[in-house]
Design an enzyme around this catalytic site. Structure first.
Site, PDB file in Angstrom:
ATOM      1  N   GLY A  31      44.862  47.442  44.238  1.00 21.05           N
ATOM      2  CA  GLY A  31      45.495  47.523  42.925  1.00 21.05           C
ATOM      3  C   GLY A  31      44.853  46.615  41.896  1.00 21.05           C
ATOM      4  O   GLY A  31      43.761  46.102  42.089  1.00 21.05           O
ATOM      5  N   LEU A  33      43.751  47.693  39.038  1.00 22.25           N
ATOM      6  CA  LEU A  33      42.548  48.517  38.985  1.00 22.25           C
ATOM      7  C   LEU A  33      41.799  48.378  37.665  1.00 22.25           C
ATOM      8  O   LEU A  33      42.399  48.224  36.601  1.00 22.25           O
ATOM      9  CB  LEU A  33      42.944  49.978  39.228  1.00 22.25           C
ATOM     10  CG  LEU A  33      43.704  50.197  40.542  1.00 22.25           C
ATOM     11  CD1 LEU A  33      44.072  51.668  40.704  1.00 22.25           C
ATOM     12  CD2 LEU A  33      42.905  49.710  41.743  1.00 22.25           C
ATOM     13  N   HIS A  37      36.983  50.301  40.099  1.00 23.19           N
ATOM     14  CA  HIS A  37      37.794  51.142  40.988  1.00 23.19           C
ATOM     15  C   HIS A  37      37.774  52.596  40.505  1.00 23.19           C
ATOM     16  O   HIS A  37      37.632  53.521  41.311  1.00 23.19           O
ATOM     17  CB  HIS A  37      39.247  50.669  40.997  1.00 23.19           C
ATOM     18  CG  HIS A  37      39.459  49.297  41.547  1.00 23.19           C
ATOM     19  ND1 HIS A  37      39.859  48.240  40.767  1.00 23.19           N
ATOM     20  CD2 HIS A  37      39.332  48.801  42.810  1.00 23.19           C
ATOM     21  CE1 HIS A  37      39.992  47.165  41.517  1.00 23.19           C
ATOM     22  NE2 HIS A  37      39.661  47.461  42.752  1.00 23.19           N
ATOM     23  N   ASP A 152      31.496  44.766  47.363  1.00 21.53           N
ATOM     24  CA  ASP A 152      31.857  44.028  48.569  1.00 21.53           C
ATOM     25  C   ASP A 152      30.893  44.487  49.672  1.00 21.53           C
ATOM     26  O   ASP A 152      31.268  45.253  50.564  1.00 21.53           O
ATOM     27  CB  ASP A 152      33.321  44.300  48.919  1.00 21.53           C
ATOM     28  CG  ASP A 152      34.240  43.862  47.787  1.00 21.53           C
ATOM     29  OD1 ASP A 152      34.468  42.652  47.653  1.00 21.53           O
ATOM     30  OD2 ASP A 152      34.685  44.730  47.006  1.00 21.53           O
ATOM     31  N   VAL A 178      29.995  48.320  39.302  1.00 20.53           N
ATOM     32  CA  VAL A 178      30.245  48.449  37.862  1.00 20.53           C
ATOM     33  C   VAL A 178      30.394  47.046  37.283  1.00 20.53           C
ATOM     34  O   VAL A 178      31.082  46.195  37.860  1.00 20.53           O
ATOM     35  CB  VAL A 178      31.512  49.294  37.598  1.00 20.53           C
ATOM     36  CG1 VAL A 178      31.828  49.362  36.112  1.00 20.53           C
ATOM     37  CG2 VAL A 178      31.335  50.695  38.178  1.00 20.53           C
ATOM     38  N   SER A 187      35.918  42.676  38.668  1.00 15.23           N
ATOM     39  CA  SER A 187      36.734  42.259  39.802  1.00 15.23           C
ATOM     40  C   SER A 187      38.134  41.935  39.307  1.00 15.23           C
ATOM     41  O   SER A 187      38.308  41.442  38.188  1.00 15.23           O
ATOM     42  CB  SER A 187      36.118  41.005  40.440  1.00 15.23           C
ATOM     43  OG  SER A 187      37.065  40.373  41.286  1.00 15.23           O
TER      44      SER A 187
HETATM   45  P1  PAJ Z   1      39.791  45.938  46.220  1.00 15.02           P
HETATM   46  O1  PAJ Z   1      39.246  44.589  46.028  1.00 15.02           O
HETATM   47  O2  PAJ Z   1      40.942  46.397  45.385  1.00 15.02           O
HETATM   48  O3  PAJ Z   1      38.625  46.953  46.050  1.00 15.02           O
HETATM   49  C1  PAJ Z   1      38.821  48.319  46.292  1.00 15.02           C
HETATM   50  C2  PAJ Z   1      37.456  49.002  46.263  1.00 15.02           C
HETATM   51  O4  PAJ Z   1      36.897  48.890  44.953  1.00 15.02           O
HETATM   52  C3  PAJ Z   1      36.457  48.368  47.235  1.00 15.02           C
HETATM   53  O5  PAJ Z   1      35.728  49.384  47.906  1.00 15.02           O
HETATM   54  C4  PAJ Z   1      35.588  47.546  46.303  1.00 15.02           C
HETATM   55  O6  PAJ Z   1      34.273  47.335  46.800  1.00 15.02           O
HETATM   56  C5  PAJ Z   1      35.570  48.435  45.071  1.00 15.02           C
HETATM   57  N1  PAJ Z   1      35.175  47.683  43.868  1.00 15.02           N
HETATM   58  C6  PAJ Z   1      35.731  46.535  43.401  1.00 15.02           C
HETATM   59  N2  PAJ Z   1      35.080  46.107  42.303  1.00 15.02           N
HETATM   60  C7  PAJ Z   1      34.080  46.998  42.081  1.00 15.02           C
HETATM   61  C8  PAJ Z   1      33.050  47.119  41.080  1.00 15.02           C
HETATM   62  N3  PAJ Z   1      32.901  46.209  40.121  1.00 15.02           N
HETATM   63  N4  PAJ Z   1      32.204  48.170  41.156  1.00 15.02           N
HETATM   64  C9  PAJ Z   1      32.339  49.085  42.152  1.00 15.02           C
HETATM   65  N5  PAJ Z   1      33.290  49.045  43.118  1.00 15.02           N
HETATM   66  C10 PAJ Z   1      34.148  48.013  43.070  1.00 15.02           C
HETATM   67  O7  PAJ Z   1      38.252  45.904  48.790  1.00 15.02           O
HETATM   68  C11 PAJ Z   1      39.468  45.922  48.844  1.00 15.02           C
HETATM   69  O8  PAJ Z   1      40.285  46.106  47.755  1.00 15.02           O
HETATM   70  C12 PAJ Z   1      40.225  45.753  50.164  1.00 15.02           C
HETATM   71  O9  PAJ Z   1      39.502  44.906  51.008  1.00 15.02           O
HETATM   72  C13 PAJ Z   1      40.513  47.107  50.883  1.00 15.02           C
HETATM   73  C14 PAJ Z   1      39.229  47.837  51.282  1.00 15.02           C
HETATM   74  C15 PAJ Z   1      41.368  48.013  49.996  1.00 15.02           C
HETATM   75  C16 PAJ Z   1      41.300  46.811  52.175  1.00 15.02           C
HETATM   76  O10 PAJ Z   1      42.478  46.128  51.911  1.00 15.02           O
END
Ligand code: PAJ
Length: 281
Positions: A31, A33, A37, A152, A178, A187
């Protein structure tokens, strides 16, 4: 977009999609987002007929001194953003769906090797929590495709290994990072930064690019890594690591050929930021 607030509610719908032969693409999130995301939804759409996103702040991947309690929770904005970016179904699992015996008494999935380095070494238990919740989400959602951000990077490798080792019939797609205009990777934790910190945090991406350029012109790894640390410190960041590793498994480079990745984790005030850049792609 339809919202499902429990596994019991989601299951009949999944059975229907299966009967209809619809390919389900899945984007798990915690979340709060942002555009990073949202970009995953568009990628899921390229690979699937139905796009499902989940929002669940997973307690088992946070350490005791980490930000689980204060992790930003913005359910209304998340739902609106998902709907606006082509999400068909939002899954908001209940804690009991994922941890029927409680988070502390859950079966644990532990991926070997990768969790011992970098993020895993600094955040003990983190990747076990991620692997466990993602395995459970995969079982509940039963997607054919799942999209994870390269942001990540180590997590993406952990998930690929989880899927292969447990034989999930799921295609894992990695999505590009992104960024903000100044290069800062988007983030949910960026909102802990004030405007000045946010501007200075652009040094992370700049350092990654300098590492990449140095390696491509043949500089020794140790020299590129030391320069990156100096750059980060000059911007007021405290690096946890600034390293170049094998892209395949984050092993240390031993002069062999093959894809490399530069990775940085650095703290700005109380906020820990991570980013990475593929060198040879
Ligand atoms: P979260 O940090 O919410 O990220 C969800 C997804 O969005 C992940 O796959 C993350 O790599 C991607 N994401 C985050 N910031 C990004 C960006 N700037 N550009 C591209 N993709 C981005 O990662 C998690 O949640 C958790 O660990 C989860 C996999 C949901 C397990 O709880």
């Amino acid at each position: 977009m339809r919202t499902f607030v429990s596994a019991a509610q989601l299951h009949p719908q999944i059975a229907r999609w299966r009967r209809e032969g619809q390919r389900v693409g899945f984007v798990p999130t915690m979340g709060n987002l942002h555009a990073g995301h949202h970009s995953l939804l568009a990628i899921a759409r390229e690979h699937a007929d139905i796009v499902v996103a989940s929002v669940f702040v997973n307690p088992t991947q946070f350490g005791p001194n980490e930000d689980f309690a204060r992790y930003p929770r913005t359910p209304a904005e998340d739902a609106a953003g998902l709907a606006a970016h082509g999400c068909d179904a939002l899954f908001l699992p209940a804690v009991e769906d994922l941890y029927p015996y409680g988070a502390a008494r859950s079966v644990k999935i532990s991926v070997p090797d990768l969790p011992e380095v970098l993020e895993g070494a600094i955040r003990p238990g983190h990747f076990d929590g991620v692997a466990t919740v993602v395995a459970k989400l995969f079982n509940l959602v039963q997607p054919q495709v799942a999209v994870f951000g390269q942001k990540d990077y180590q997590q993406l490798l952990v998930i690929r290994r989880l899927v292969r080792d447990l034989g999930y019939p799921i295609e894992v797609v990695g999505a590009p990072i992104v960024r903000e205009a100044n290069g800062l990777a988007m983030s949910s934790r960026n909102q802990y930064l004030d405007a000045d910190q946010r501007a200075r945090a652009g040094a992370i991406h700049a350092s990654l690019q300098r590492m990449r350029a140095a390696l491509l012109r043949g500089d020794p790894v140790a020299k590129a890594e030391a320069a990156a640390r100096t750059d980060l410190e000059a911007a007021g960041l405290v690096p946890d690591y600034a390293v170049v590793r094998r892209a395949e498994d984050l092993g240390e480079l031993a002069g062999e050929r093959g894809d490399r990745v530069a990775l940085i984790a650095a703290r700005m005030g109380n906020t820990r930021l991570i980013d990475n850049l593929l060198i040879d792609a």
